[in-house]
Design a protein around this motif. Structure first.
Motif, short mmCIF file in Angstrom:
data_model
loop_
_atom_site.label_atom_id
_atom_site.label_comp_id
_atom_site.label_asym_id
_atom_site.label_seq_id
_atom_site.Cartn_x
_atom_site.Cartn_y
_atom_site.Cartn_z
N PHE A 128 -7.05 -45.10 -8.48
CA PHE A 128 -7.49 -44.70 -7.14
C PHE A 128 -8.57 -43.64 -7.31
N PRO A 129 -9.41 -43.46 -6.31
CA PRO A 129 -10.39 -42.37 -6.39
C PRO A 129 -9.70 -41.03 -6.63
N GLY A 130 -10.18 -40.29 -7.62
CA GLY A 130 -9.64 -38.96 -7.92
C GLY A 130 -8.33 -38.97 -8.67
N TYR A 131 -7.87 -40.14 -9.12
CA TYR A 131 -6.53 -40.21 -9.70
C TYR A 131 -6.41 -39.44 -11.02
N SER A 132 -7.46 -39.45 -11.84
CA SER A 132 -7.36 -38.74 -13.13
C SER A 132 -7.19 -37.24 -12.91
N LEU A 133 -7.84 -36.69 -11.89
CA LEU A 133 -7.66 -35.27 -11.56
C LEU A 133 -6.24 -35.03 -11.07
N PHE A 134 -5.77 -35.91 -10.20
CA PHE A 134 -4.40 -35.79 -9.67
C PHE A 134 -3.39 -35.89 -10.81
N ASN A 135 -3.58 -36.83 -11.71
CA ASN A 135 -2.64 -37.03 -12.81
C ASN A 135 -2.64 -35.82 -13.74
N HIS A 136 -3.79 -35.21 -13.95
CA HIS A 136 -3.87 -34.00 -14.77
C HIS A 136 -3.02 -32.89 -14.16
N VAL A 137 -3.05 -32.77 -12.83
CA VAL A 137 -2.23 -31.76 -12.16
C VAL A 137 -0.76 -32.07 -12.36
N CYS A 138 -0.38 -33.36 -12.21
CA CYS A 138 1.03 -33.74 -12.35
C CYS A 138 1.56 -33.41 -13.74
N GLU A 139 0.69 -33.49 -14.76
CA GLU A 139 1.11 -33.17 -16.11
C GLU A 139 1.30 -31.67 -16.33
N ARG A 140 0.69 -30.86 -15.46
CA ARG A 140 0.74 -29.40 -15.67
C ARG A 140 1.50 -28.67 -14.57
N ILE A 141 2.04 -29.38 -13.63
CA ILE A 141 2.66 -28.70 -12.50
C ILE A 141 3.89 -27.93 -12.99
N PRO A 142 4.03 -26.67 -12.59
CA PRO A 142 5.13 -25.83 -13.09
C PRO A 142 6.47 -26.24 -12.50
N SER A 143 7.52 -25.63 -13.01
CA SER A 143 8.85 -25.84 -12.48
C SER A 143 8.95 -25.23 -11.09
N LEU A 144 10.00 -25.59 -10.37
CA LEU A 144 10.19 -25.04 -9.03
C LEU A 144 10.37 -23.53 -9.08
N SER A 145 11.04 -23.04 -10.11
CA SER A 145 11.22 -21.59 -10.23
C SER A 145 9.87 -20.89 -10.37
N ARG A 146 8.99 -21.47 -11.20
CA ARG A 146 7.65 -20.87 -11.38
C ARG A 146 6.86 -20.99 -10.08
N LEU A 147 6.92 -22.15 -9.43
CA LEU A 147 6.19 -22.31 -8.18
C LEU A 147 6.67 -21.30 -7.13
N HIS A 148 7.97 -21.07 -7.11
CA HIS A 148 8.49 -20.08 -6.17
C HIS A 148 7.92 -18.69 -6.47
N SER A 149 7.79 -18.36 -7.76
CA SER A 149 7.28 -17.04 -8.12
C SER A 149 5.81 -16.88 -7.76
N PHE A 150 5.09 -17.99 -7.57
CA PHE A 150 3.67 -17.91 -7.24
C PHE A 150 3.42 -17.65 -5.76
N GLY A 151 4.46 -17.62 -4.94
CA GLY A 151 4.29 -17.35 -3.52
C GLY A 151 3.62 -18.50 -2.80
N ARG A 152 2.68 -18.18 -1.93
CA ARG A 152 2.10 -19.23 -1.08
C ARG A 152 1.30 -20.25 -1.88
N SER A 153 0.72 -19.86 -3.03
CA SER A 153 -0.05 -20.84 -3.81
C SER A 153 0.86 -21.95 -4.32
#
Length: 629
Positions: A132-157
């Protein structure tokens, strides 16, 4: 006060503030990523700048503009000014992992991926292998997305990352996954207290405004995905303290977003219909309700009637806020942005209206296909018949909006809600064909534009590589073949000549509109091979003017001003007409409860409100009837 806003929370927070004393406003002059927002232990060691599909700084800024254009006025997942600064910092510090390995970089990648998806832009040969358009960028994010605990520590981001992932997923038709991500974003936002009013003394005004808009963006996105998947939403309106967004210096106007939020609330009523008060009340009476208009669970008459009336009243109230004129409805935005923003609100509104009335059309179609069709006069002159015509008219108007957006190249080529609108229109137009099959020619609705134009729009989107549009087309064609055989329909679907509103781009110097020739008779349009190497080349008007939809009387203040849905709905609870009474006798009882149940929930038809799922259910019955015959 409800438990989530109980005195224990209020008292505890006040005591905490008392002991902490006054705090100075947190300064955000340094917008570099904080150490806590730098990703570690990532599963991919590829730098973003080594990605073949990574955009240049100029393209990244253009893609940010694209995201704002398509959804940035009805949803604000990010602050565009902040992201613009982050893009500049990222390119200025391309060798610094503090920048390249931050959650902000994930957000930039997701924005670029979503914008490419909206434009249908597969890009250069560097990333022509994207699914799909932009899929390689999206897939790169999916490979690096942090755990829920880390995401929680990042606040609104952390909330923003999950919400942007959900945007991409829903637009590649992975609705169930998108629902999971946006539901998680909603939970993270709740855990940060974003649903409560922010203590302004601790935050900059710009951050207070953005948190408010982020909260409501996640809220409305979650409500719509809940409706699209047939799942429950994750929070009751009763526990939300946040005010609706208001205008703020440097931010996009708040009016479109406020309207979009109100429509999301209506979606929640249509699909789930449960508030906290309902739960307490129903628990005491040991009564269970699923959806107000969908599902097969029996409902108490008084609760059901009040909920349907609440939905209709809400739609009427919201309709006053939606501009009739597309290109000039929001003059402060300029013509292009106004057209896309106004058009999006029209799509959401009419889709909610279709969801509200569609069960009635399904009921009438079921009677016809079962050989129990009422007399033609009753079919279209009774309150039920008038509501069916109202539903078809709403679908026709939605189709006109989509045609206008296509004419100006503002259709999202990989946009779930645009495609969902097309599918819903096609569904209603097929139901209209069923109703028309039981009537003499002078009583048929024969909407124009109609099914042919809806299929043409879907073919247009499919021709740019949208395989979900292609699949929807194939499903509609298959059902149409079965239906034609069942009802002995032998006339082709024709795309009528466009009205003067839809200019073909061939106007001369005089400024007059040249009308295109009618499209050849079209029963099942063949989809062209999709093109990855060029953007859509639709004709556009030389002067878009006010672009008022032709069906809406000029000078009216509401897009529902000439539709009597409230009056027709109120007649549903009047005594049944004689022909309707006879039909109910044949269909298993005349009491009012069974009557409502047949209209809004039939155990033999498992409708959830999800567009193509309901269409598939309808098609299943068509196929079964065909086999039985």
């Amino acid at each position: 006060m409800y438990s989530s806003l109980s005195s224990s929370y209020t008292f505890g927070s006040r005591v905490q503030r008392l002991f902490q004393g006054p705090k100075s406003v947190r300064q955000h002059h340094d917008i570099s990523p904080r150490a806590s927002e730098v990703l570690n232990q990532s599963r991919s060691h590829v730098s973003v700048f080594d990605l073949p599909s990574f955009p240049s700084e100029k393209e990244a800024l253009e893609l940010l503009e694209t995201q704002v254009f398509y959804i940035g006025y009805t949803q604000n997942h990010v602050d565009p000014r902040e992201i613009s600064d982050k893009i500049s910092l990222l390119f200025a510090n391309r060798h610094d992992p503090v920048h390249t390995e931050s959650t902000w970089t994930l957000e930039i990648l997701l924005i670029c991926a979503n914008a490419r998806l909206f434009r249908g832009d597969f890009g250069s040969s560097a990333h022509e292998t994207d699914v799909f358009p932009g899929y390689s960028l999206f897939n790169h994010v999916c490979e690096r997305i942090p755990s829920l605990s880390r995401l929680h520590s990042f606040g609104r981001s952390g909330v923003e990352v999950l919400a942007l992932v959900a945007v991409y997923l829903v637009n590649i038709n992975r609705k169930e996954e998108a629902y999971i991500y946006i539901s998680t974003a909603l939970r993270l936002a709740i855990s940060h207290g974003f649903h409560r009013k922010s203590p302004k003394s601790r935050l900059l005004q710009s951050e207070v405004s953005h948190i408010n808009r982020l909260w409501w963006s996640v809220y409305l996105q979650e409500r719509r995905l809940a409706a699209a998947t047939g799942h429950p939403s994750g929070i009751s309106d009763a526990v939300i303290e946040q005010d609706l967004p208001s205008d703020c210096i440097g931010s996009t106007p708040a009016t479109p977003m406020r309207t979009s939020i109100k429509l999301a609330r209506v979606y929640g009523l249509i699909i789930t219909g449960i508030t906290t008060l309902d739960m307490h009340e129903l628990a005491s009476r040991q009564l269970t309700i699923f959806g107000v208009l969908y599902g097969s669970v029996l409902q108490e008459e008084a609760v059901f009637v009040s909920k349907v009336q609440e939905i209709v009243k809400s739609l009427y109230n919201i309709s006053d806020e939606i501009p009739v004129e597309l290109a000039t409805g929001f003059p402060m935005l300029g013509q292009d942005v106004s057209m896309r923003t106004s058009g999006a609100l029209h799509l959401i509104f009419y889709h909610a209206l279709l969801l509200t009335i569609r069960p009635i059309m399904l009921h009438m179609a079921q009677l016809i296909l079962n050989g129990k069709a009422p007399q033609p006069e009753t079919l279209y002159l009774s309150p039920l018949g008038k509501l069916c015509k109202t539903c078809t008219e709403a679908a026709r108007r939605l189709l006109e909006v989509l045609m206008t957006l296509r004419q100006h190249k503002f259709i999202t080529l990989f946009g779930f809600f645009d495609l969902d609108g097309m599918s819903s229109v096609a569904f209603i137009m097929i139901l209209t064909e069923v109703l028309d099959s039981a009537c003499a020619d002078d009583l048929k609705i024969n909407p124009s534009p109609g099914l042919g134009e809806a299929l043409d729009l879907m073919e247009h989107v499919a021709s740019y590589g949208n395989k979900f549009a292609q699949q929807s087309l194939e499903d509609i064609r298959k059902t149409w073949i079965q239906l034609c055989s069942r009802l002995n329909i032998d006339r082709p679907i024709r795309c009528a000549a466009p009205s003067p509103l839809f200019d073909d781009g061939m106007s001369g110097d005089t400024g007059t509109t040249k009308r295109a020739d009618p499209i050849d008779p079209l029963m099942f349009p063949q989809t062209q091979n999709y093109r990855r190497d060029s953007p859509p080349q639709d004709p556009s008007m030389s002067d878009i003017g006010s672009c008022s939809l032709g069906a809406v009387p000029h000078g009216t203040q509401s897009i529902l001003a000439d539709l009597d849905i409230r009056e027709h709905m109120s007649h549903l609870w009047a005594p049944l007409l004689e022909d309707e009474m006879d039909l109910q006798n044949e269909d298993g009882g005349t009491n009012a409860h069974n009557f409502y149940q047949n209209l809004y929930g039939n155990p033999q038809w498992q409708f959830t409100g999800e567009g193509m799922g309901d269409f598939a259910e309808f098609g299943r019955h068509i196929v079964n009837w065909d086999h039985a015959s």
